[in-house]
Design a protein around this motif. Structure first.
Motif, short mmCIF file in Angstrom:
data_model
loop_
_atom_site.label_atom_id
_atom_site.label_comp_id
_atom_site.label_asym_id
_atom_site.label_seq_id
_atom_site.Cartn_x
_atom_site.Cartn_y
_atom_site.Cartn_z
N TYR A 1 0.71 -1.25 -0.05
CA TYR A 1 0.13 -0.05 0.03
C TYR A 1 0.64 1.23 0.01
O TYR A 1 0.48 2.28 -0.90
CB TYR A 1 -0.72 -0.15 1.27
CG TYR A 1 -1.95 1.19 1.37
CD1 TYR A 1 -2.90 1.55 0.68
CD2 TYR A 1 -1.51 2.03 2.47
CE1 TYR A 1 -3.76 2.56 0.63
CE2 TYR A 1 -2.37 3.21 2.61
CZ TYR A 1 -3.33 3.45 1.61
OH TYR A 1 -4.06 4.70 1.90
N VAL A 2 1.84 1.38 0.80
CA VAL A 2 2.87 2.54 0.93
C VAL A 2 3.55 2.70 -0.27
O VAL A 2 3.52 3.64 -0.70
CB VAL A 2 3.96 2.31 2.18
CG1 VAL A 2 4.73 3.17 2.08
CG2 VAL A 2 2.94 2.46 3.50
N TYR B 1 2.58 6.13 -2.16
CA TYR B 1 3.04 7.10 -1.88
C TYR B 1 4.57 7.22 -2.52
O TYR B 1 5.40 6.19 -2.45
CB TYR B 1 3.31 7.22 -0.21
CG TYR B 1 2.19 7.26 0.62
CD1 TYR B 1 1.52 8.27 0.70
CD2 TYR B 1 1.54 6.09 1.06
CE1 TYR B 1 0.28 8.70 1.24
CE2 TYR B 1 0.18 6.28 1.70
CZ TYR B 1 -0.39 7.47 1.73
OH TYR B 1 -1.39 7.44 2.61
N GLU C 1 -9.96 11.22 3.17
CA GLU C 1 -9.30 11.99 4.15
C GLU C 1 -10.08 13.32 4.30
O GLU C 1 -9.77 13.96 5.35
CB GLU C 1 -7.81 12.28 3.47
CG GLU C 1 -7.19 10.93 3.43
CD GLU C 1 -5.81 11.32 3.46
OE1 GLU C 1 -5.38 12.48 3.56
OE2 GLU C 1 -5.02 10.12 3.35
N CYS D 1 -10.78 11.47 7.77
CA CYS D 1 -10.20 10.08 8.17
C CYS D 1 -8.61 10.10 8.31
O CYS D 1 -7.95 10.88 7.54
CB CYS D 1 -10.26 8.99 6.91
SG CYS D 1 -11.59 7.73 7.32
N SER D 2 -7.94 9.69 9.21
CA SER D 2 -6.54 9.61 9.29
C SER D 2 -6.06 9.01 8.08
O SER D 2 -6.72 7.94 7.64
CB SER D 2 -5.85 9.32 10.72
OG SER D 2 -6.30 7.62 10.69
N PRO D 3 -4.77 9.03 8.08
CA PRO D 3 -4.18 7.94 6.89
C PRO D 3 -4.38 6.40 7.39
O PRO D 3 -4.67 5.69 6.22
CB PRO D 3 -2.32 8.24 6.90
CG PRO D 3 -2.49 9.72 7.37
CD PRO D 3 -3.90 9.88 8.49
N PHE D 4 -4.22 6.34 8.56
CA PHE D 4 -4.56 4.81 8.97
C PHE D 4 -6.18 4.48 8.80
O PHE D 4 -6.27 3.32 8.28
CB PHE D 4 -3.95 4.57 10.29
CG PHE D 4 -2.77 4.76 10.54
CD1 PHE D 4 -1.86 3.49 10.53
CD2 PHE D 4 -2.02 5.83 10.96
CE1 PHE D 4 -0.54 3.43 10.58
CE2 PHE D 4 -0.76 5.92 11.20
CZ PHE D 4 0.06 4.51 10.94
N PHE E 1 -6.73 3.73 5.23
CA PHE E 1 -6.16 2.45 4.78
C PHE E 1 -7.45 1.24 5.11
O PHE E 1 -7.78 0.53 4.47
CB PHE E 1 -4.77 2.07 5.32
CG PHE E 1 -4.40 0.81 4.99
CD1 PHE E 1 -3.94 0.40 3.95
CD2 PHE E 1 -4.39 -0.32 5.80
CE1 PHE E 1 -3.56 -0.84 3.42
CE2 PHE E 1 -3.99 -1.64 5.85
CZ PHE E 1 -3.61 -2.09 4.46
N PHE E 2 -7.46 1.37 6.59
CA PHE E 2 -8.21 0.14 7.18
C PHE E 2 -9.74 0.42 6.65
O PHE E 2 -10.40 -0.62 6.58
CB PHE E 2 -8.03 0.07 8.63
CG PHE E 2 -6.70 -0.46 8.82
CD1 PHE E 2 -6.48 -1.71 8.90
CD2 PHE E 2 -5.64 0.39 9.60
CE1 PHE E 2 -5.29 -2.47 9.31
CE2 PHE E 2 -4.59 -0.11 9.71
CZ PHE E 2 -4.32 -1.40 9.55
#
Lengths: 292, 302
Positions: free
Chosen positions: B117-118, B122, B197, B201-204, B207-208
């Motif tokens: 994912y990262v 990114y 976002e 939503c936080s970056p985490f 994702f989840f």
């Protein structure tokens, strides 16, 4: 550029995977190259640098040459025994011959079995007196063909090709079939209009467009042949009288007799040969990119 | 709804039905490409016969096994399976394999998904290099680093431990997982994560709650392939585990094969082999399309 608010995410998500991979895959692989220059029997203090001596010793070792020959035999036999039927079967799938659905399901099954299971099963099948293969041959009156397959140094190596093909054909059928599905039907229609049928279609439409996949499959098969291990270890353990010794089984024996430097050198040679195969195959099999 | 689409009455199918009597169509479907059957049928028999022989022999008595290689069992000896399970110790091996596979698959899949994912979404200095390093692992034969790995595990006191096997299995399956998940995360539109976002939503959380569920098709493929690889793995288990009660199934049956040369209970061994292959087959029966997709993806990695 990466915004600050993502630093934590990148670190938390990437670090565990990268650390694990570096420690348990990369490090042992790279260390193997380093260790192969040492005489080493396990305790680190006993490591003495010997330069290329391990490799020189291997090149003078008749067992190593035997093993190389056996791996080379596999590298020639597997492409024939695996690639040819796999391509024919995939072509049949493309034609959607009767039973394609059933065949597609069944052909992959051996590939899902543990090699340990396959090895024990085929040891049974090859059993000289009571095994079903020899029993079947005798039933057909072919008593002279009922050989002690795995016990006879002159046939043990070829006999091992069959179970390995048995495991792998289905996997490569699916890979080749996936490649075939990418060839548009319109090209075949055009070929028919131009008067190309059967073999001509195969040579002038299918083969050029499938070439990339065939290259990959051939590389997989040959690299696999150079690294063959588990099945042979269980079925013959390199015997009888080293007639099925491979580089990997030889390495394993050196490992078990604590000759770690020498054993690792075998592994590194195996790896280097694999890399050579990949590079050479990509060169030799490269063609002009075909676009229609 | 005024329009309904019925494939049986709409489109070319119905004209086909009118044009050809049912019987002629069936016959042509069976004979189509009949010459391919000259390859298909022998290959089919070659694939199926050993497996049928295995299952049928696992239900014979030891005497039947020795008297007729091609006969069927007179009375199915289900008792062979209980002997394999209890006396030959298959239950212990099965439990060991299940434990190692459960943790190994979870770790390998999760770590591959997060890392991919990262790497897929990114950009940062070295991100391409890291991805390349992971996928390079697809080309490294398993046996090269085995001796150094043995000593690494020895120093870490992870020889003869399930934890050690789990760690090694998770690590060695990362390249395939990262490769597949990278492809999946690449194809997800970034509008989705942007929207999440903006909604706070936080970056985490993004994702989840958003991206991970969207990529579950890929997760499933990775988990299935990791399971098959770990369930069937032999070489690493052989080198890293020597203690009898810690053995995984492949080690267990290979060893039973050796032991049986002195203590001949062959039908129980054959029953044991059947027990080992069943979980993979069941998984395959449920997830066939994922298997095909995984192999197709694998074809691109060259």
């Amino acid at each position: 550029m990466l915004h600050r608010r993502y630093y934590k995410l990148v670190f938390v998500f990437l670090f565990p995977a990268l650390a694990l991979y570096a420690a348990f895959v990369l490090y042992p692989t790279l260390k193997a190259f380093y260790v192969s220059f040492f005489n080493w029997r396990g305790v680190s203090r006993q490591m003495t640098f010997v330069g290329l001596q391990n490799y020189a010793k291997l090149l003078r070792e008749p067992i190593m040459w035997k093993a190389l020959q056996h791996n080379a035999f596999f590298a020639v036999a597997f492409p024939v025994v695996i690639l040819v039927p796999a391509t024919l079967i995939a072509l049949g799938f493309r034609r959607k011959v009767a039973g394609t659905g059933l065949y597609r399901t069944v052909f992959l099954l051996p590939n899902l079995m543990s090699l340990a299971v396959v090895a024990v099963l085929w040891t049974f099948l090859y059993e000289p007196v009571l095994g079903p293969i020899n029993a079947g041959l005798r039933l057909l009156g072919l008593d002279s063909l009922a050989l002690p397959w795995l016990g006879d140094p002159s046939v043990a190596l070829p006999a091992l090709v069959l179970p390995i093909a048995w495991v792998n054909v289905g996997f490569y059928v699916l890979m080749i079939h996936a490649g075939l599905l990418n060839i548009p039907q319109s090209l075949y229609d055009a070929a028919v209009i131009d008067g190309a049928h059967g073999w001509k279609q195969f040579w002038y439409v299918t083969v050029p467009l499938l070439w990339d996949i065939i290259t990959i499959v051939a590389i997989f098969i040959v690299v696999g042949a150079l690294n063959e291990f588990s099945l042979v270890l269980i079925m013959t353990n390199g015997g009888p009288s080293r007639s099925t010794e491979l580089m990997a089984t030889y390495m394993y024996k050196l490992f078990r007799s604590s000759r770690y430097g020498l054993g690792t050198a075998v592994g590194v040679l195996q790896f280097s040969l694999s890399v050579v195969v990949v590079v050479v195959a990509k060169r030799v099999m490269r063609r002009e990119a075909v676009e229609y | 709804m005024t329009e309904s689409h019925d494939p049986e009455t709409n489109g070319w199918r119905s004209t086909g039905k009118l044009g050809h009597p049912w019987r002629a169509r069936t016959v042509s479907r069976i004979t189509r490409g009949w010459n391919y059957q000259l390859v298909m049928i022998p290959c089919f028999l070659a694939v199926v016969c050993p497996m049928i022989w295995l299952v049928s022999s696992s239900l014979k008595t030891n005497l039947e096994l020795f008297t007729g290689a091609w006969s069927l069992p007179e009375v199915p000896q289900w008792h062979n399976y209980t002997r394999a399970w209890v006396e030959a110790g298959i239950s212990q091996y099965f439990f060991n394999s299940a434990l190692v596979a459960a943790f190994g698959v979870t770790a390998a899949t999760l770590l591959a998904a997060t890392a991919a994912y990262v790497l897929a979404r990114y950009r940062f200095p070295g991100s391409d290099l890291v991805y390349l390093t992971f996928t390079a692992g697809l080309m490294v034969p398993e046996s090269v680093g085995i001796i150094p790995l043995f000593f690494l595990m020895k120093e870490l006191s992870l020889l003869n431990s399930h934890l050690g096997l789990i760690i090694v299995y998770a690590a060695m399956n990362l390249p395939f997982g990262v490769f597949v998940m990278y492809g999946f995360f690449r194809t997800l539109p970034s509008e989705l994560s942007d929207a999440a976002e903006i909604d706070g939503c936080s970056p985490f959380g993004t994702f989840f709650r958003v991206m991970f569920p969207l990529a579950r098709g890929g997760i499933l493929i990775v988990a299935i392939f990791d399971f098959i690889a770990i369930w069937n793995e032999y070489l690493y288990a052989l080198v890293l585990v020597s203690e009898e009660k810690l053995r995984t199934l492949p080690l267990g049956v290979a060893n039973l094969n050796l032991v049986n040369r002195y203590h001949a209970d062959w039908t129980a061994l054959l029953a044991g082999l059947t027990i080992v292959m069943l979980p993979s087959f069941i998984l395959y029966a449920i997830f066939q399309s994922q298997f095909r997709e995984g192999i197709t993806l694998g074809a691109q990695k060259g």
